[in-house]
Structures are given as structure tokens and as C-alpha cells.
Design a protein around this motif. Sequence first.
Motif, PDB file in Angstrom:
ATOM      1  N   ALA A 178       0.830  -1.205   0.000  1.00 20.45           N
ATOM      2  CA  ALA A 178       0.000   0.000   0.000  1.00 20.45           C
ATOM      3  C   ALA A 178       0.860   1.248   0.000  1.00 20.45           C
ATOM      4  N   GLY A 179       1.961   1.208   0.722  1.00 24.22           N
ATOM      5  CA  GLY A 179       2.861   2.345   0.739  1.00 24.22           C
ATOM      6  C   GLY A 179       3.618   2.515  -0.560  1.00 24.22           C
ATOM      7  N   LEU A 180       3.910   1.427  -1.248  1.00 20.91           N
ATOM      8  CA  LEU A 180       4.709   1.487  -2.476  1.00 20.91           C
ATOM      9  C   LEU A 180       3.897   2.001  -3.647  1.00 20.91           C
ATOM     10  N   TYR A 181       2.685   1.579  -3.762  1.00 21.00           N
ATOM     11  CA  TYR A 181       1.871   1.959  -4.918  1.00 21.00           C
ATOM     12  C   TYR A 181       0.600   2.665  -4.477  1.00 21.00           C
ATOM     13  N   SER A 182       0.514   3.958  -4.750  1.00 15.15           N
ATOM     14  CA  SER A 182      -0.702   4.683  -4.390  1.00 15.15           C
ATOM     15  C   SER A 182      -1.880   4.197  -5.230  1.00 15.15           C
ATOM     16  N   ARG A 183      -1.601   3.760  -6.465  1.00 15.59           N
ATOM     17  CA  ARG A 183      -2.699   3.311  -7.333  1.00 15.59           C
ATOM     18  C   ARG A 183      -3.292   1.992  -6.881  1.00 15.59           C
ATOM     19  N   LEU A 184      -2.538   1.232  -6.049  1.00 15.45           N
ATOM     20  CA  LEU A 184      -3.056  -0.035  -5.517  1.00 15.45           C
ATOM     21  C   LEU A 184      -3.551   0.119  -4.085  1.00 15.45           C
ATOM     22  N   TRP A 185      -3.615   1.365  -3.622  1.00 14.05           N
ATOM     23  CA  TRP A 185      -3.969   1.594  -2.217  1.00 14.05           C
ATOM     24  C   TRP A 185      -5.325   0.982  -1.870  1.00 14.05           C
ATOM     25  N   ASN A 186      -6.338   1.314  -2.663  1.00 12.64           N
ATOM     26  CA  ASN A 186      -7.687   0.842  -2.336  1.00 12.64           C
ATOM     27  C   ASN A 186      -7.777  -0.682  -2.398  1.00 12.64           C
ATOM     28  N   LYS A 187      -7.137  -1.265  -3.410  1.00  9.90           N
ATOM     29  CA  LYS A 187      -7.210  -2.722  -3.560  1.00  9.90           C
ATOM     30  C   LYS A 187      -6.494  -3.427  -2.412  1.00  9.90           C
ATOM     31  N   ALA A 188      -5.278  -2.964  -2.101  1.00 10.67           N
ATOM     32  CA  ALA A 188      -4.501  -3.601  -1.031  1.00 10.67           C
ATOM     33  C   ALA A 188      -5.163  -3.394   0.320  1.00 10.67           C
ATOM     34  N   ALA A 189      -5.663  -2.169   0.556  1.00 12.37           N
ATOM     35  CA  ALA A 189      -6.321  -1.886   1.830  1.00 12.37           C
ATOM     36  C   ALA A 189      -7.591  -2.718   1.976  1.00 12.37           C
ATOM     37  N   GLY A 190      -8.334  -2.865   0.880  1.00 15.40           N
ATOM     38  CA  GLY A 190      -9.540  -3.672   0.941  1.00 15.40           C
ATOM     39  C   GLY A 190      -9.254  -5.123   1.270  1.00 15.40           C
ATOM     40  N   GLU A 191      -8.185  -5.651   0.684  1.00 15.17           N
ATOM     41  CA  GLU A 191      -7.817  -7.034   0.972  1.00 15.17           C
ATOM     42  C   GLU A 191      -7.357  -7.183   2.415  1.00 15.17           C
ATOM     43  N   LEU A 192      -6.657  -6.179   2.887  1.00 14.37           N
ATOM     44  CA  LEU A 192      -6.210  -6.209   4.276  1.00 14.37           C
ATOM     45  C   LEU A 192      -7.397  -6.225   5.235  1.00 14.37           C
ATOM     46  N   ILE A 193      -8.363  -5.346   4.979  1.00 11.35           N
ATOM     47  CA  ILE A 193      -9.532  -5.275   5.855  1.00 11.35           C
ATOM     48  C   ILE A 193     -10.347  -6.560   5.785  1.00 11.35           C
ATOM     49  N   GLN A 194     -10.452  -7.134   4.572  1.00 14.04           N
ATOM     50  CA  GLN A 194     -11.251  -8.340   4.387  1.00 14.04           C
ATOM     51  C   GLN A 194     -10.629  -9.556   5.058  1.00 14.04           C
ATOM     52  N   LYS A 195      -9.299  -9.699   4.888  1.00  9.15           N
ATOM     53  CA  LYS A 195      -8.653 -10.913   5.369  1.00  9.15           C
ATOM     54  C   LYS A 195      -8.177 -10.817   6.813  1.00  9.15           C
ATOM     55  N   HIS A 196      -7.938  -9.584   7.291  1.00 16.40           N
ATOM     56  CA  HIS A 196      -7.404  -9.425   8.643  1.00 16.40           C
ATOM     57  C   HIS A 196      -8.134  -8.307   9.380  1.00 16.40           C
ATOM     58  N   PRO A 197      -9.435  -8.422   9.558  1.00 15.80           N
ATOM     59  CA  PRO A 197     -10.170  -7.339  10.232  1.00 15.80           C
ATOM     60  C   PRO A 197      -9.720  -7.119  11.662  1.00 15.80           C
ATOM     61  N   GLU A 198      -9.084  -8.125  12.263  1.00 19.16           N
ATOM     62  CA  GLU A 198      -8.646  -8.009  13.650  1.00 19.16           C
ATOM     63  C   GLU A 198      -7.248  -7.435  13.777  1.00 19.16           C
ATOM     64  N   SER A 199      -6.555  -7.219  12.653  1.00 20.32           N
ATOM     65  CA  SER A 199      -5.153  -6.797  12.694  1.00 20.32           C
ATOM     66  C   SER A 199      -5.019  -5.333  13.082  1.00 20.32           C
ATOM     67  N   TYR A 200      -4.006  -5.033  13.871  1.00 19.42           N
ATOM     68  CA  TYR A 200      -3.745  -3.641  14.221  1.00 19.42           C
ATOM     69  C   TYR A 200      -3.401  -2.822  12.991  1.00 19.42           C
ATOM     70  N   ARG A 201      -2.937  -3.487  11.912  1.00 16.98           N
ATOM     71  CA  ARG A 201      -2.606  -2.771  10.684  1.00 16.98           C
ATOM     72  C   ARG A 201      -3.847  -2.088  10.087  1.00 16.98           C
ATOM     73  N   VAL A 202      -5.035  -2.651  10.298  1.00  9.70           N
ATOM     74  CA  VAL A 202      -6.260  -2.035   9.779  1.00  9.70           C
ATOM     75  C   VAL A 202      -6.444  -0.659  10.408  1.00  9.70           C
ATOM     76  N   HIS A 203      -6.304  -0.584  11.723  1.00 12.15           N
ATOM     77  CA  HIS A 203      -6.445   0.703  12.401  1.00 12.15           C
ATOM     78  C   HIS A 203      -5.297   1.643  12.039  1.00 12.15           C
ATOM     79  N   GLN A 204      -4.099   1.094  11.885  1.00 12.88           N
ATOM     80  CA  GLN A 204      -2.972   1.938  11.504  1.00 12.88           C
ATOM     81  C   GLN A 204      -3.208   2.552  10.125  1.00 12.88           C
ATOM     82  N   LEU A 205      -3.685   1.733   9.200  1.00  9.28           N
ATOM     83  CA  LEU A 205      -3.961   2.215   7.852  1.00  9.28           C
ATOM     84  C   LEU A 205      -5.052   3.289   7.864  1.00  9.28           C
ATOM     85  N   ALA A 206      -6.114   3.041   8.630  1.00  2.00           N
ATOM     86  CA  ALA A 206      -7.183   4.032   8.729  1.00  2.00           C
ATOM     87  C   ALA A 206      -6.662   5.329   9.339  1.00  2.00           C
ATOM     88  N   GLY A 207      -5.776   5.208  10.330  1.00  2.00           N
ATOM     89  CA  GLY A 207      -5.192   6.397  10.938  1.00  2.00           C
ATOM     90  C   GLY A 207      -4.385   7.212   9.945  1.00  2.00           C
TER      91      GLY A 207
END
Length: 395
Positions: A178-207
Motif C-alpha cells: 500500500a505504501g509502495l503503490y498509491s494506485r493499488l492503495w484501495n485494492k490492497a487496503a480492501g484485501e487487508l480489511i477483508q482478510k485481517h479485520p482483527e489486525s492492528y494494521r487495519v487501524h494503523q492504515l485508517a489512521g
Amino acid sequence: MVKYTKFCTTFLPRLFLFAAIPLAAQNNDDAIQLHRNAATSALKANDLSRAEREYLAILSIDPKNVEASSALGVALYASGNLREASAALQNALGLDPSQPRIQLFLALTQAELGQCVQALPALELQWKDQPDLRLRRLAGLSALDCELAAGHLTTALQLAEPLKAQYPGDPDVLYKLAGLYSRLWNKAAGELIQKHPESYRVHQLAGEVYEAQGKGDQAIREYTLALKENERAAGIHLRIGQILVQLAAPDSETKALAEFQRELAIDPESAAAEYAVGELFRRRQDFPQAAQHLQRAVALDSSLAEAHIALAQMFMAQHDPHQSSHEAGIAVQLDPRNAKAHYALMVAYRGEGKMDDAGKELALFQQLQQEHDTNFDNKLNILLTGKAGMGQTSN
């Protein structure tokens, strides 16, 4: 230098349990066997400090025990004592240069210390040939961070895509992408939220999204939720502190200082956190404290232009234009298009009586400021109208 994100302390003991090099029996000394057994018990209890003491005890008996030296290095790496880990692993490698796992953990340690030039050859080799997929993942992530820190985006892409292919859904890999490619931000973030909703990375990304939008309160709330999931996550306290400084509430600097100090407790090698602490002390005119932290910041990362600028400002406040011009000159060399650096150098030259040089720096400062204002106005015009200004580009 963007340092390698440290793994949370709950993961590191498990990492050590599968990654540590087994201590092969070198002799029948009862004392060594006793310490070896105690170290094994300590690892099973996730007590890295006790394990380190046991390995040190073995080395006091047998200083050339390569297995003890390497295991000590891995334990120190796992507990975050990077400089000591590097020394122990280098010692182990000197005793036996043929051990690939020692080479890997030395490279991982060097990468976290910002020594990517030394680390990359071993990391790339381990990423290519390491049969243990968990260790291979560590090598790949560390190599990716080094390439990103150096600005080698094409090389990072060539590494990031197979890394994602081999570890699909991994939250750390997705975060890097997500940090490397801004154009893949939405896709990568969506996969992160879908597969790891419990991960602290979800909140970090939202922050980070809220922070980019200028929504400081919402960003702090998300970062706080991330820290509840992983209280040892590196970089989050630093971000909270930076937002607090920008909010400029009556007690924001005091709260920010506490956040920066918490960051240093997690990551003592954070040059950015050291700079942030030093800058707050400089603003308070507590120059001894400011100097201590700012000088440590540049010792950790000599390329941190903002820390050199802060040192230049501090020296001018102490009526030392010679030291100020030295630090400001370094900042200008590091970041020639940094308007603040040229301004600091201009002020220092005036203090030294070098009026011609000061005039040149003032002209450069004004030019950079004008370019910044023009670019900002043009980008704002594009956002509002969809058209660039006359004779201007959107770059």
C-alpha cells in the motif's frame, strides 16, 4: 532513513524458537550442558533475558562456542537489542563463516540499524534460496524496506510482487505494498480489511488515511485502537505525537513529548523520534536537552536534514553562528530544495558577517518559497476546476 518496522514482542519469541540455531554439544562439560538446558527452558517460557544470560554463561566458559554466540545474537535481535545482537552475530560469523542462518540474522539486524548496504546482499540471497518459508518472508520484507528506503522503486516492485504472491493476505506485506503503490492503495487496503479485520494494521492504515486528510482527532483515535491491538507497534506513537504538535492545543506539546518518549521506549534507534523530542526541547529553549536528542538523531541517521536544521537554529539561539552555519550547510547538502535549510544558513551567514553569502541564501530561499506557493496554488486550481493554470504544470 526509514528503518525496518520491528516485529511485535509477542511474535519475536516464537520467531526465535523456530529460528535459533540449535546448540550442538561441543564437549561433555556439565556446566555448559546445564546452561544449555536452562536456555532451552527460558525460550519455551518466552524469557529471552534469561536465555541471553545462559548463553553468556556458556561463552564465559567457552568463548569460542559458535552455537552459543549465534544463539545469543538471535535472542538479542528478538528482544530488540540490535547493536549487541550485531556484535554477537559478527563474532559468531567470525568463528564460523559458513553458517547461512547466522548471515541471515546478522543481515536482518543490520537492516534494522539502517545498514542496508551491508545487509542487502545477504537478504537477497536468503530471499532467493532460503528453504524455510518463515525465514524467507523475513528476508524478503527486510530487503523490500531497504530498497524502499534507498528509493529504488523499480527494484522494490520486482521484489514486492513475488513477495505478495508467496505470502497472500499477509498483513505486513500488504501494508508495504500500500505504501509502495498509491494506485493499488484501495485494492490492497480492501484485501487487508477483508482478510485481517482483527489486525492492528487495519487501524494503523485508517489512521494514516485520516492523517492525510487532516483529520487529526480521527487519526489519533485509530492509532490508539491499533496500539490496543499491538502496544509495541513501532512508529504509531511518533505519528500521534506529530499530530498533537500540529493541533497546537494548550497542553499538546506536553502530550506529544510523552508520545515521542513512548516511541523511543519501543524503538530506541528511531532517529525521527529523537529529532521530535529534541525539537520540542529546542522550542522550550532547553538547549542541553535539545542538543542531546538532536545530536543522537543525526548520529542514528546522518541524512536527516530536519535534525541538522534544528541544530542550526539551536546554535543561533545560543549565539554560535559558526556551528549554526556548519549544521545548516549539511542540511542544504542533504536537501538542496529545502527552503528552511537555506533560511537557516542565511541567518547563520548573517551572524558570521558573510553578507554576500547570506544574500545568495536569501535569494534561494525566496525562490523555493515562490515555487512552493505556485505549485500549491496550481494544484488547488486543478482540484477546484480540473484545469492547470496558464503556463503551469501539475507536477
